[in-house]
Design an enzyme around this catalytic site. Structure first.
Site, PDB file in Angstrom:
ATOM      1  N   ARG A   1      47.494  14.208  27.357  1.00 11.46           N
ATOM      2  CA  ARG A   1      48.698  14.614  28.099  1.00 11.46           C
ATOM      3  C   ARG A   1      48.470  14.364  29.569  1.00 11.46           C
ATOM      4  NH1 ARG A   1      51.328  20.478  27.264  1.00 11.46           N
ATOM      5  NH2 ARG A   1      49.682  21.021  28.698  1.00 11.46           N
TER       6      ARG A   1
ATOM      7  N   THR B   1      52.924  14.812  34.476  1.00 10.04           N
ATOM      8  CA  THR B   1      54.199  14.671  33.749  1.00 10.04           C
ATOM      9  C   THR B   1      54.190  15.386  32.402  1.00 10.04           C
ATOM     10  OG1 THR B   1      53.519  12.683  32.562  1.00 10.04           O
ATOM     11  CG2 THR B   1      54.507  12.365  34.748  1.00 10.04           C
TER      12      THR B   1
ATOM     13  N   ASP C   1      42.799  25.676  27.126  1.00  8.26           N
ATOM     14  CA  ASP C   1      42.722  24.256  26.774  1.00  8.26           C
ATOM     15  C   ASP C   1      41.793  24.084  25.575  1.00  8.26           C
ATOM     16  OD1 ASP C   1      41.719  21.492  26.718  1.00  8.26           O
ATOM     17  OD2 ASP C   1      42.943  21.269  28.516  1.00  8.26           O
TER      18      ASP C   1
ATOM     19  N   ASP D   1      38.856  21.469  25.853  1.00  5.10           N
ATOM     20  CA  ASP D   1      37.779  21.937  26.723  1.00  5.10           C
ATOM     21  C   ASP D   1      36.963  23.049  26.065  1.00  5.10           C
ATOM     22  OD1 ASP D   1      38.318  20.159  28.732  1.00  5.10           O
ATOM     23  OD2 ASP D   1      39.477  21.566  29.961  1.00  5.10           O
TER      24      ASP D   1
HETATM   25  C1  PRP Z   1      46.226  18.963  24.026  1.00  5.91           C
HETATM   26  C2  PRP Z   1      46.331  19.355  22.569  1.00  5.91           C
HETATM   27  C3  PRP Z   1      47.459  18.497  22.088  1.00  5.91           C
HETATM   28  C4  PRP Z   1      48.369  18.456  23.283  1.00  5.91           C
HETATM   29  C5  PRP Z   1      49.507  19.419  23.052  1.00  5.91           C
HETATM   30  O1  PRP Z   1      45.548  17.791  24.173  1.00  5.91           O
HETATM   31  O2  PRP Z   1      45.138  19.153  21.850  1.00  5.91           O
HETATM   32  O3  PRP Z   1      47.072  17.191  21.707  1.00  5.91           O
HETATM   33  O4  PRP Z   1      47.595  18.866  24.412  1.00  5.91           O
HETATM   34  O5  PRP Z   1      50.413  19.356  24.088  1.00  5.91           O
HETATM   35  P1  PRP Z   1      51.900  18.825  23.908  1.00  5.91           P
HETATM   36  O6  PRP Z   1      52.435  19.463  22.664  1.00  5.91           O
HETATM   37  O7  PRP Z   1      52.578  19.285  25.152  1.00  5.91           O
HETATM   38  O8  PRP Z   1      51.845  17.325  23.789  1.00  5.91           O
HETATM   39  P2  PRP Z   1      45.239  17.134  25.599  1.00  5.91           P
HETATM   40  O9  PRP Z   1      46.318  16.177  25.951  1.00  5.91           O
HETATM   41  O10 PRP Z   1      44.931  18.215  26.593  1.00  5.91           O
HETATM   42  O11 PRP Z   1      43.992  16.232  25.332  1.00  5.91           O
HETATM   43  P3  PRP Z   1      42.497  16.606  24.851  1.00  5.91           P
HETATM   44  O12 PRP Z   1      42.615  17.032  23.390  1.00  5.91           O
HETATM   45  O13 PRP Z   1      41.798  15.308  25.010  1.00  5.91           O
HETATM   46  O14 PRP Z   1      41.969  17.696  25.712  1.00  5.91           O
HETATM   47  N1  URA Z   2      47.022  21.899  25.195  1.00 11.81           N
HETATM   48  C1  URA Z   2      46.117  22.894  25.094  1.00 11.81           C
HETATM   49  O1  URA Z   2      44.940  22.641  24.809  1.00 11.81           O
HETATM   50  N2  URA Z   2      46.539  24.152  25.335  1.00 11.81           N
HETATM   51  C2  URA Z   2      47.809  24.447  25.629  1.00 11.81           C
HETATM   52  O2  URA Z   2      48.119  25.638  25.808  1.00 11.81           O
HETATM   53  C3  URA Z   2      48.738  23.400  25.723  1.00 11.81           C
HETATM   54  C4  URA Z   2      48.317  22.128  25.493  1.00 11.81           C
END
Ligand code: PRP
Ligand code: URA
Length: 210
Positions: free
Chosen positions: A105, A109, A201, A204
């Site tokens: 994400r 944005t 997150d 993380d």
């Molecule tokens: C997080 C989560 C989802 C997404 C959800 O991933 O694991 O994939 O955000 O958010 P959304 O419904 O608003 O799209 P992130 O993009 O933070 O990536 P990561 O798993 O690499 O930390």
């Molecule tokens: N992605 C995450 O990991 N946590 C949230 O709360 C939203 C998006």
């Protein structure tokens, strides 16, 4: 919310969700909890797998008994955080194929960006379990389902551990044929599009990054 949306509210799952949410839960326990919850989710989500009768010989006599029939499975985590759910499902279905969809994400944005996609081929005959612990705006889920459908996937179930109402509504609008499962429907998104109360997150916390 349609009847294509299920909240898995088993007490064992709810107890583990509370531990997941806790800011004091460290990386190794967090990872273990994600895996345990995923196994419990898999048990529920796969309860409609078709069965067939086969003949088996027990030490006493021959009988007919049930085995899972035909339907092949593909497990597809959305990177990164979905990776944490894979082993929990594989513990139930060790012969499933595993695909990967890489999405992140954009921090400004909040739109999803693809950086990797590798799916079992062919995928059209398989039941596909898409895994991502967090369904926030729904942007990543919708993009991942789009990819799977573009590759021929037809029979998709989406498993999230925590969902926001906004994300559920978006997936249901864009992909009403895809059953959605979550363990908790949380209150809302905050101004940074994080789920409230959520668990922070997920990527993380699983991988110990910041
Ligand atoms: C997080 C989560 C989802 C997404 C959800 O991933 O694991 O994939 O955000 O958010 P959304 O419904 O608003 O799209 P992130 O993009 O933070 O990536 P990561 O798993 O690499 O930390
Ligand atoms: N992605 C995450 O990991 N946590 C949230 O709360 C939203 C998006």
């Amino acid at each position: 919310m349609s009847n294509n949306f299920t909240i898995l509210d088993h007490p064992l799952i709810q107890h583990k969700i509370t531990m997941l949410r806790d800011i004091h839960t460290g990386t190794s326990q967090f990872r273990a909890l994600i895996q345990e919850i995923s196994t419990l989710m898999g048990y529920e989500v796969l309860r409609d797998l078709p069965l067939e009768d086969i003949e088996v010989t027990t030490p006493i006599e021959k009988c007919t008994s049930k085995v899972i029939s035909g339907r092949k499975l593909a497990i597809v985590p959305i990177l990164r955080a979905g990776l944490g759910m894979v082993d929990g499902i594989l513990s139930l279905t060790p012969s499933a194929k595993v695909g990967h969809i890489g999405l992140y994400r954009d921090p400004i944005t909040h739109e999803p960006h693809e950086y990797y996609c590798k799916l079992p081929d062919p995928i059209d005959e398989r039941l596909i379990l898409l895994l991502d612990p967090m369904l926030a705006t729904g942007g990543s889920a919708v993009a991942a389902i789009d990819f799977v459908k573009q590759h021929g996937g037809k029979n998709i179930k989406f498993l999230s551990i925590i969902a926001a109402p906004e994300g559920v509504a978006k997936v249901q609008e864009m992909h009403p044929d895809v059953p959605l499962y979550t363990c908790s429907l949380d209150r809302c998104l905050n101004e940074n599009k994080y789920i409230c109360p959520g668990l922070g997150d997920a990527g993380d916390r699983i991988f110990g990054t910041k």
